[in-house]
Motif scaffolding. Structure first.
Motif, short mmCIF file in Angstrom:
data_model
loop_
_atom_site.label_atom_id
_atom_site.label_comp_id
_atom_site.label_asym_id
_atom_site.label_seq_id
_atom_site.Cartn_x
_atom_site.Cartn_y
_atom_site.Cartn_z
N ALA A 277 50.98 37.80 -22.00
CA ALA A 277 49.63 38.31 -22.16
C ALA A 277 48.63 37.23 -22.54
O ALA A 277 47.45 37.38 -22.31
CB ALA A 277 49.61 39.41 -23.22
N THR A 278 49.09 36.12 -23.11
CA THR A 278 48.17 35.10 -23.55
C THR A 278 48.07 33.94 -22.58
O THR A 278 47.30 33.03 -22.79
CB THR A 278 48.60 34.55 -24.93
N THR B 297 46.95 35.69 -16.12
CA THR B 297 47.74 36.93 -16.06
C THR B 297 46.84 38.10 -16.36
O THR B 297 45.95 38.04 -17.21
CB THR B 297 48.91 36.90 -17.07
N ARG B 298 47.06 39.19 -15.64
CA ARG B 298 46.27 40.39 -15.88
C ARG B 298 47.02 41.60 -15.34
O ARG B 298 47.97 41.47 -14.61
CB ARG B 298 44.90 40.28 -15.25
N MET B 299 46.52 42.75 -15.71
CA MET B 299 47.10 44.00 -15.26
C MET B 299 46.38 44.45 -13.99
O MET B 299 45.17 44.35 -13.89
CB MET B 299 46.93 45.07 -16.34
N THR B 300 47.16 44.93 -13.04
CA THR B 300 46.58 45.53 -11.84
C THR B 300 47.02 46.98 -11.79
O THR B 300 48.14 47.31 -12.18
CB THR B 300 47.05 44.81 -10.57
N GLY C 217 51.76 43.44 -13.30
CA GLY C 217 51.30 42.39 -14.20
C GLY C 217 51.57 42.72 -15.66
O GLY C 217 52.59 43.29 -16.01
N ALA D 297 44.73 44.49 -24.25
CA ALA D 297 43.49 44.29 -23.51
C ALA D 297 43.36 45.28 -22.35
O ALA D 297 42.28 45.76 -22.04
CB ALA D 297 43.41 42.86 -22.97
N GLY D 298 44.46 45.61 -21.71
CA GLY D 298 44.42 46.50 -20.55
C GLY D 298 44.81 47.93 -20.83
O GLY D 298 44.58 48.81 -19.99
N ARG E 116 42.17 50.82 -20.43
CA ARG E 116 41.87 51.05 -19.02
C ARG E 116 43.01 51.82 -18.36
O ARG E 116 42.78 52.76 -17.60
CB ARG E 116 41.64 49.71 -18.32
#
Length: 151
Positions: A24-25, A29-32, A45, A50-51, A54
């Protein structure tokens, strides 16, 4: 017990080593999340704090459109922390509350239709996500994959 480092630069050295940080850091990298018209929500992801809000909103919206339940494709999840797991559980709890209210209304109207046991049917699940569900004991809150669908 391990002593604290003498030098204030020791923790910084650890932070500069990308292999030592949770996904995550890491940069990039991110969530889809993709939702299909048939009620499949594909998540990939990193699912972290953070995600997670959402993800919760997307799950609730998908469940509003498909109150009979949705299929979760978690095959692309590379990391999920407690905030991500909490998003799944909170969306399920909201669905449970809504299903209970709807069931009461149906029974008052003389039409009792059984609600599904859970709003989530697991589709493909990454090894990391499967391990998280196993270790936390939350796997039973999701329906197993439907027969005939690959995992």
């Amino acid at each position: 017990m391990h002593p604290l480092p003498d030098s204030p630069t020791a923790p910084r050295a650890l932070a500069d080593d990308h292999g030592a940080l949770p996904p995550a850091t890491r940069a990039g990298t991110r969530m889809t999340v993709e939702t299909t018209p048939d009620g499949t929500v594909a998540v990939g992801g990193v699912i972290d704090s953070a995600g997670a809000p959402r993800l919760y909103r997307i799950l609730r919206a998908a469940l509003d459109r498909h109150p009979e339940g949705i299929r979760l494709d978690l095959g692309g999840v590379t990391f999920c922390d407690c905030a991500g797991l909490r998003a799944f559980l909170a969306a399920r709890a909201a669905w449970d509350a809504h299903a209970a209210r709807a069931s009461r209304h149906r029974s008052l109207a003389g039409r009792a239709a059984p609600a599904p046991r859970t709003p989530f049917t697991l589709g493909p699940t990454s090894p990391r996500m499967a391990r998280l569900l196993l270790l936390t004991g939350t796997g039973g809150l999701f329906s197993p994959p439907e027969r005939g669908r690959s995992q």
